[in-house]
Design a protein around this motif. Structure first.
Motif, PDB file in Angstrom:
ATOM      1  N   ILE A  95       0.824  -1.208   0.000  1.00 33.87           N
ATOM      2  CA  ILE A  95       0.000   0.000   0.000  1.00 33.87           C
ATOM      3  C   ILE A  95       0.857   1.256   0.000  1.00 33.87           C
ATOM      4  O   ILE A  95       0.533   2.250  -0.658  1.00 33.87           O
ATOM      5  N   VAL A  96       1.971   1.255   0.750  1.00 36.37           N
ATOM      6  CA  VAL A  96       2.776   2.474   0.855  1.00 36.37           C
ATOM      7  C   VAL A  96       3.802   2.615  -0.263  1.00 36.37           C
ATOM      8  O   VAL A  96       4.573   3.570  -0.269  1.00 36.37           O
ATOM      9  N   GLY A  97       3.833   1.689  -1.210  1.00 39.17           N
ATOM     10  CA  GLY A  97       4.647   1.885  -2.397  1.00 39.17           C
ATOM     11  C   GLY A  97       5.980   1.166  -2.440  1.00 39.17           C
ATOM     12  O   GLY A  97       6.679   1.218  -3.452  1.00 39.17           O
ATOM     13  N   ILE A  98       6.365   0.484  -1.362  1.00 39.68           N
ATOM     14  CA  ILE A  98       7.660  -0.201  -1.357  1.00 39.68           C
ATOM     15  C   ILE A  98       7.681  -1.329  -2.376  1.00 39.68           C
ATOM     16  O   ILE A  98       8.669  -1.534  -3.096  1.00 39.68           O
ATOM     17  N   ASN A  99       6.573  -2.076  -2.476  1.00 41.16           N
ATOM     18  CA  ASN A  99       6.507  -3.148  -3.475  1.00 41.16           C
ATOM     19  C   ASN A  99       6.647  -2.604  -4.885  1.00 41.16           C
ATOM     20  O   ASN A  99       7.298  -3.208  -5.743  1.00 41.16           O
ATOM     21  N   ALA A 100       6.022  -1.448  -5.143  1.00 41.29           N
ATOM     22  CA  ALA A 100       6.128  -0.851  -6.476  1.00 41.29           C
ATOM     23  C   ALA A 100       7.560  -0.426  -6.768  1.00 41.29           C
ATOM     24  O   ALA A 100       8.055  -0.591  -7.889  1.00 41.29           O
ATOM     25  N   GLY A 101       8.244   0.128  -5.757  1.00 46.61           N
ATOM     26  CA  GLY A 101       9.642   0.494  -5.944  1.00 46.61           C
ATOM     27  C   GLY A 101      10.513  -0.714  -6.237  1.00 46.61           C
ATOM     28  O   GLY A 101      11.379  -0.683  -7.116  1.00 46.61           O
ATOM     29  N   ALA A 102      10.261  -1.795  -5.474  1.00 48.16           N
ATOM     30  CA  ALA A 102      10.989  -3.037  -5.740  1.00 48.16           C
ATOM     31  C   ALA A 102      10.669  -3.546  -7.140  1.00 48.16           C
ATOM     32  O   ALA A 102      11.542  -4.078  -7.838  1.00 48.16           O
ATOM     33  N   GLY A 103       9.414  -3.370  -7.555  1.00 50.23           N
ATOM     34  CA  GLY A 103       9.016  -3.804  -8.897  1.00 50.23           C
ATOM     35  C   GLY A 103       9.748  -3.061  -9.985  1.00 50.23           C
ATOM     36  O   GLY A 103      10.136  -3.647 -11.007  1.00 50.23           O
ATOM     37  N   VAL A 104       9.964  -1.770  -9.799  1.00 49.77           N
ATOM     38  CA  VAL A 104      10.725  -1.002 -10.786  1.00 49.77           C
ATOM     39  C   VAL A 104      12.157  -1.518 -10.867  1.00 49.77           C
ATOM     40  O   VAL A 104      12.724  -1.668 -11.956  1.00 49.77           O
ATOM     41  N   GLY A 105      12.758  -1.815  -9.693  1.00 49.55           N
ATOM     42  CA  GLY A 105      14.112  -2.372  -9.690  1.00 49.55           C
ATOM     43  C   GLY A 105      14.187  -3.683 -10.437  1.00 49.55           C
ATOM     44  O   GLY A 105      15.099  -3.919 -11.252  1.00 49.55           O
ATOM     45  N   VAL A 106      13.215  -4.565 -10.192  1.00 52.91           N
ATOM     46  CA  VAL A 106      13.173  -5.858 -10.886  1.00 52.91           C
ATOM     47  C   VAL A 106      12.940  -5.661 -12.376  1.00 52.91           C
ATOM     48  O   VAL A 106      13.576  -6.315 -13.220  1.00 52.91           O
ATOM     49  N   THR A 107      12.016  -4.760 -12.716  1.00 52.95           N
ATOM     50  CA  THR A 107      11.681  -4.524 -14.125  1.00 52.95           C
ATOM     51  C   THR A 107      12.886  -4.016 -14.912  1.00 52.95           C
ATOM     52  O   THR A 107      13.205  -4.518 -15.997  1.00 52.95           O
ATOM     53  N   VAL A 108      13.568  -3.022 -14.370  1.00 54.65           N
ATOM     54  CA  VAL A 108      14.747  -2.477 -15.047  1.00 54.65           C
ATOM     55  C   VAL A 108      15.813  -3.548 -15.218  1.00 54.65           C
ATOM     56  O   VAL A 108      16.403  -3.698 -16.300  1.00 54.65           O
ATOM     57  N   PHE A 109      16.045  -4.314 -14.155  1.00 53.29           N
ATOM     58  CA  PHE A 109      17.075  -5.350 -14.221  1.00 53.29           C
ATOM     59  C   PHE A 109      16.712  -6.420 -15.233  1.00 53.29           C
ATOM     60  O   PHE A 109      17.543  -6.843 -16.049  1.00 53.29           O
ATOM     61  N   PHE A 110      15.455  -6.862 -15.205  1.00 56.29           N
ATOM     62  CA  PHE A 110      15.047  -7.939 -16.101  1.00 56.29           C
ATOM     63  C   PHE A 110      15.011  -7.494 -17.556  1.00 56.29           C
ATOM     64  O   PHE A 110      15.405  -8.231 -18.456  1.00 56.29           O
ATOM     65  N   LEU A 111      14.547  -6.272 -17.799  1.00 56.68           N
ATOM     66  CA  LEU A 111      14.399  -5.826 -19.175  1.00 56.68           C
ATOM     67  C   LEU A 111      15.716  -5.464 -19.834  1.00 56.68           C
ATOM     68  O   LEU A 111      15.885  -5.658 -21.037  1.00 56.68           O
ATOM     69  N   PHE A 112      16.674  -4.971 -19.052  1.00 61.52           N
ATOM     70  CA  PHE A 112      17.868  -4.406 -19.670  1.00 61.52           C
ATOM     71  C   PHE A 112      19.171  -5.120 -19.323  1.00 61.52           C
ATOM     72  O   PHE A 112      20.193  -4.857 -19.946  1.00 61.52           O
ATOM     73  N   ALA A 113      19.161  -6.008 -18.323  1.00 62.11           N
ATOM     74  CA  ALA A 113      20.378  -6.749 -18.004  1.00 62.11           C
ATOM     75  C   ALA A 113      20.548  -7.886 -19.006  1.00 62.11           C
ATOM     76  O   ALA A 113      19.593  -8.613 -19.291  1.00 62.11           O
ATOM     77  N   PRO A 114      21.732  -8.071 -19.556  1.00 65.59           N
ATOM     78  CA  PRO A 114      21.951  -9.141 -20.538  1.00 65.59           C
ATOM     79  C   PRO A 114      22.131 -10.493 -19.838  1.00 65.59           C
ATOM     80  O   PRO A 114      23.205 -11.079 -19.828  1.00 65.59           O
ATOM     81  N   ILE A 115      21.050 -10.975 -19.269  1.00 61.88           N
ATOM     82  CA  ILE A 115      21.134 -12.176 -18.453  1.00 61.88           C
ATOM     83  C   ILE A 115      19.808 -12.911 -18.527  1.00 61.88           C
ATOM     84  O   ILE A 115      18.749 -12.298 -18.671  1.00 61.88           O
TER      85      ILE A 115
END
Length: 337
Positions: A95-115
């Motif tokens: 509710i307070v947005g921590i999950n969404a922040g973690a989601g952005v970290g995961v999204t950036v890593f998954f979409l752009f990391a060559p792995i």
């Protein structure tokens, strides 16, 4: 109710929750796309079953169930800590947005990391933690008023606003990549348990091994912070240091959980509330009960979700939302009556 009565009640509640977890796990091990009859479970667990049964139990179902159990515990503890340090019963990492922040970290890593997906089990919780930490810092900065301290209502509003903004950022990022990666992120956002192999269990376990004892050690500080700042200061609590350290612990717990189970909300809201109703508000009693409730809730939700609609199933986050949304409304409308 005396301390001895509360302690005895906690023991009964803990025993009942452990029994619930074991029963739910036993049911979950037997049912699924490849059912294993219950008369074969014990022989298979002890190493005497067929190859097919051993593969289904030890390579598919058991790691998934441990992931959901541990993640539910992490989310519940994160919620208990957030509610304590903010003195807001509606605080929850989703509710307070921590999950969404973690989601952005995961999204950036998954979409752009060559792995590849299967090879970053140990890195992805760190990326989720980085995203969640950045969000928590922003929320804390906007919710803190000099001379007044942390403002609970402002924290919820700021967290909700940041959560929506971060969700928009994820949509923009997803619009620029190929369909395969978009499908994965979409399922992740729905709370689809995707980290179901043993490496993900090992990646999640150290966070809990370190942070559960720390939260229990800080139970007294949490009890005092949950009252008010003057009381905590008078009792010798270093409120700014403890609040920041406990906030870091809450972020780490939530980020490590959602990095392998997706965007699951409400467990961090429900589990502490139910625990307080069962054993009282003291964190030394409430935290262990909250851990077990959170673990059981996510284990139950995933067991229901993966069997109610075969073969794809329903994301555990959706099942939890069906339970958590009405509970959230109940807290808003009737809690103070």
């Amino acid at each position: 109710m005396t301390k001895l009565q509360l302690f005895s009640r906690q023991q009964v509640v803990v025993a009942g929750l452990i029994l619930l977890i074991l029963v739910t796990a036993l049911i979950g091990l037997g049912i699924g796309s490849f059912p294993v009859s219950y008369d074969r479970l014990i022989p298979t667990i002890t190493g005497h079953g067929t190859f097919e049964d051993r593969f289904v139990l030890f390579s598919v179902r058991l790691p998934r169930m441990l992931i959901t159990l541990l993640s539910g515990m992490a989310l519940a503890l994160s919620g208990a800590i957030l509610q304590g340090i903010t003195r807001n019963e509606l605080a929850d990492p989703g509710i307070v947005g921590i999950n969404a922040g973690a989601g952005v970290g995961v999204t950036v890593f998954f979409l752009f990391a060559p792995i590849k997906v299967g090879s970053f089990a140990y890195a992805i919780p760190l990326m989720a933690f980085a995203g969640g930490l950045g969000t928590a810092i922003l929320i804390y900065a906007f919710s803190y008023a000099r001379g007044k301290g942390l403002q609970p209502i402002r924290l919820i509003l700021t967290g909700a606003g940041l959560s929506m903004a971060l969700s928009g950022i994820m949509i923009v990022l997803m619009s620029s990549v190929d369909r395969t990666k978009v499908d994965f992120i979409s399922k992740w956002l729905a709370g689809n348990v995707w980290g179901t192999d043993w490496p993900f269990v090992l990646a999640l376990l150290p966070w809990l091994v370190i942070l559960i004892p720390y939260a229990l050690y800080k139970s007294r500080a949490l009890n005092l912070l949950a009252l008010n700042e003057p009381t905590a200061i008078g009792a010798g609590v270093a409120i700014h240091r403890d609040r920041i350290l406990l906030l870091l612990a809450a972020v780490a717990l939530a980020a490590s959980a959602v990095s392998v189970t997706g965007g699951i909300a409400f467990i961090g809201l429900m589990a502490p509330h139910i625990a307080r109703a069962l054993v009282g508000p003291g964190h030394q009693r409430m935290v262990p009960v909250s851990l077990l409730i959170g673990g059981w809730l996510l284990l139950l939700a995933d067991t229901i979700g993966r069997n109610v609609w075969e073969p794809e199933g329903i994301a555990a986050g959706i099942v939890i939302a069906f339970i958590g949304a009405p509970y959230f409304l109940y807290l808003i409308l009737f809690k103070d009556e």
